[in-house]
Scaffold this motif. Structure first.
Motif, PDB file in Angstrom:
ATOM      1  N   PRO A   6      26.716  33.066  38.508  1.00  0.00           N
ATOM      2  CA  PRO A   6      26.714  34.067  39.587  1.00  0.00           C
ATOM      3  C   PRO A   6      28.074  34.726  39.815  1.00  0.00           C
ATOM      4  CG  PRO A   6      25.442  32.164  40.247  1.00  0.00           C
ATOM      5  CD  PRO A   6      26.102  31.816  38.938  1.00  0.00           C
ATOM      6  N   ARG A   7      29.156  33.941  39.791  1.00  0.00           N
ATOM      7  CA  ARG A   7      30.478  34.534  40.016  1.00  0.00           C
ATOM      8  C   ARG A   7      30.793  35.576  38.952  1.00  0.00           C
ATOM      9  NH1 ARG A   7      34.890  33.241  43.114  1.00  0.00           N
ATOM     10  NH2 ARG A   7      36.799  34.245  42.448  1.00  0.00           N
ATOM     11  N   GLU A   8      30.500  35.243  37.702  1.00  0.00           N
ATOM     12  CA  GLU A   8      30.751  36.183  36.606  1.00  0.00           C
ATOM     13  C   GLU A   8      29.880  37.432  36.760  1.00  0.00           C
ATOM     14  OE1 GLU A   8      30.549  36.306  31.727  1.00  0.00           O
ATOM     15  OE2 GLU A   8      30.439  34.371  32.741  1.00  0.00           O
ATOM     16  N   HIS A   9      28.632  37.231  37.168  1.00  0.00           N
ATOM     17  CA  HIS A   9      27.732  38.362  37.393  1.00  0.00           C
ATOM     18  C   HIS A   9      28.286  39.279  38.486  1.00  0.00           C
ATOM     19  CE1 HIS A   9      23.537  39.842  38.873  1.00  0.00           C
ATOM     20  NE2 HIS A   9      24.153  40.763  38.186  1.00  0.00           N
ATOM     21  N   VAL A  10      28.732  38.699  39.587  1.00  0.00           N
ATOM     22  CA  VAL A  10      29.286  39.496  40.689  1.00  0.00           C
ATOM     23  C   VAL A  10      30.558  40.219  40.242  1.00  0.00           C
ATOM     24  CG1 VAL A  10      30.260  39.425  43.025  1.00  0.00           C
ATOM     25  CG2 VAL A  10      28.247  38.043  42.469  1.00  0.00           C
ATOM     26  N   GLU A  11      31.402  39.537  39.472  1.00  0.00           N
ATOM     27  CA  GLU A  11      32.604  40.193  38.949  1.00  0.00           C
ATOM     28  C   GLU A  11      32.225  41.431  38.135  1.00  0.00           C
ATOM     29  OE1 GLU A  11      34.898  37.348  36.729  1.00  0.00           O
ATOM     30  OE2 GLU A  11      35.582  36.307  38.546  1.00  0.00           O
ATOM     31  N   HIS A  12      31.228  41.298  37.273  1.00  0.00           N
ATOM     32  CA  HIS A  12      30.791  42.430  36.451  1.00  0.00           C
ATOM     33  C   HIS A  12      30.232  43.561  37.318  1.00  0.00           C
ATOM     34  CE1 HIS A  12      31.549  40.735  32.521  1.00  0.00           C
ATOM     35  NE2 HIS A  12      30.922  39.618  32.877  1.00  0.00           N
ATOM     36  N   LEU A  18      32.967  49.622  41.073  1.00  0.00           N
ATOM     37  CA  LEU A  18      34.271  50.039  41.600  1.00  0.00           C
ATOM     38  C   LEU A  18      35.209  50.557  40.523  1.00  0.00           C
ATOM     39  CD1 LEU A  18      34.831  47.115  44.132  1.00  0.00           C
ATOM     40  CD2 LEU A  18      33.722  49.338  44.506  1.00  0.00           C
ATOM     41  N   GLU A  19      34.682  50.646  39.298  1.00  0.00           N
ATOM     42  CA  GLU A  19      35.456  51.166  38.165  1.00  0.00           C
ATOM     43  C   GLU A  19      36.768  50.408  37.985  1.00  0.00           C
ATOM     44  OE1 GLU A  19      35.773  55.409  38.777  1.00  0.00           O
ATOM     45  OE2 GLU A  19      33.605  55.633  38.964  1.00  0.00           O
ATOM     46  N   LEU A  20      36.674  49.080  38.010  1.00  0.00           N
ATOM     47  CA  LEU A  20      37.840  48.217  37.849  1.00  0.00           C
ATOM     48  C   LEU A  20      38.009  47.832  36.392  1.00  0.00           C
ATOM     49  CD1 LEU A  20      37.076  45.831  40.847  1.00  0.00           C
ATOM     50  CD2 LEU A  20      38.708  47.734  40.816  1.00  0.00           C
ATOM     51  N   THR A  21      39.252  47.767  35.954  1.00  0.00           N
ATOM     52  CA  THR A  21      39.568  47.361  34.589  1.00  0.00           C
ATOM     53  C   THR A  21      40.267  46.009  34.620  1.00  0.00           C
ATOM     54  OG1 THR A  21      39.883  49.680  34.020  1.00  0.00           O
ATOM     55  CG2 THR A  21      40.759  48.058  32.481  1.00  0.00           C
ATOM     56  N   PRO A  22      39.745  45.024  33.856  1.00  0.00           N
ATOM     57  CA  PRO A  22      40.385  43.705  33.818  1.00  0.00           C
ATOM     58  C   PRO A  22      41.800  43.799  33.253  1.00  0.00           C
ATOM     59  CG  PRO A  22      38.181  43.624  32.861  1.00  0.00           C
ATOM     60  CD  PRO A  22      38.517  45.070  33.077  1.00  0.00           C
ATOM     61  N   PRO A  23      42.683  42.928  33.657  1.00  0.00           N
ATOM     62  CA  PRO A  23      42.482  41.873  34.655  1.00  0.00           C
ATOM     63  C   PRO A  23      42.476  42.457  36.070  1.00  0.00           C
ATOM     64  CG  PRO A  23      44.756  41.830  33.936  1.00  0.00           C
ATOM     65  CD  PRO A  23      44.054  42.901  33.123  1.00  0.00           C
ATOM     66  N   VAL A  24      41.634  41.886  36.920  1.00  0.00           N
ATOM     67  CA  VAL A  24      41.473  42.381  38.285  1.00  0.00           C
ATOM     68  C   VAL A  24      42.156  41.426  39.261  1.00  0.00           C
ATOM     69  CG1 VAL A  24      39.797  42.931  40.087  1.00  0.00           C
ATOM     70  CG2 VAL A  24      39.267  43.449  37.688  1.00  0.00           C
ATOM     71  N   ASP A  25      42.872  41.983  40.212  1.00  0.00           N
ATOM     72  CA  ASP A  25      43.479  41.206  41.297  1.00  0.00           C
ATOM     73  C   ASP A  25      42.426  41.059  42.388  1.00  0.00           C
ATOM     74  OD1 ASP A  25      45.173  40.018  43.183  1.00  0.00           O
ATOM     75  OD2 ASP A  25      45.900  41.968  43.889  1.00  0.00           O
ATOM     76  N   TRP A  26      41.523  40.057  42.230  1.00  0.00           N
ATOM     77  CA  TRP A  26      40.369  39.932  43.112  1.00  0.00           C
ATOM     78  C   TRP A  26      40.700  39.832  44.597  1.00  0.00           C
ATOM     79  CZ3 TRP A  26      36.283  42.002  41.518  1.00  0.00           C
ATOM     80  CH2 TRP A  26      35.928  41.970  40.169  1.00  0.00           C
ATOM     81  N   PRO A  27      41.759  39.124  45.002  1.00  0.00           N
ATOM     82  CA  PRO A  27      42.057  39.082  46.445  1.00  0.00           C
ATOM     83  C   PRO A  27      42.343  40.468  47.037  1.00  0.00           C
ATOM     84  CG  PRO A  27      43.194  37.314  45.324  1.00  0.00           C
ATOM     85  CD  PRO A  27      42.617  38.204  44.247  1.00  0.00           C
ATOM     86  N   GLY A  28      42.732  41.413  46.211  1.00  0.00           N
ATOM     87  CA  GLY A  28      43.034  42.761  46.687  1.00  0.00           C
ATOM     88  C   GLY A  28      41.833  43.693  46.709  1.00  0.00           C
TER      89      GLY A  28
END
Length: 84
Positions: A6-12, A18-28
């Motif tokens: 689930p965590r990986e699914h939510v990250e994707h 949100l058009e995010l490119t890894p690596p993502v600063d998740w707390p931000g």
């Protein structure tokens, strides 16, 4: 089809919406603090999660879904995955 945690699914989902490119600063990355994460995007994410995991979220759940960890915690409260 490969099983995705689930965590990986939510990250994707968040990366796609949100058009995010890894690596993502998740707390931000937070609801209404990221320029693309508005209520319409939140509803799209919720619809995807409800369909994927055959669960229905209530208003209290929605209030907690303001970041990656919050979404994962709500899923865990519904017996889906575990809290990190």
């Amino acid at each position: 089809m490969a099983v995705v945690e689930p965590r990986e699914h939510v990250e994707h989902l968040l990366q796609d919406y949100l058009e995010l490119t890894p690596p993502v600063d998740w707390p931000g990355v937070r609801y209404q603090e990221h320029e693309l994460w508005d209520s319409l995007v939140l509803m799209a994410i919720i619809a995807d999660l409800e369909e994927t995991y055959a669960v229905t979220f209530d208003d209290e759940d929605l209030l907690q879904m303001e970041d990656l960890d919050g979404i994962v915690a709500v899923l865990a409260a519904h017996g889906i995955g575990t809290v990190p």
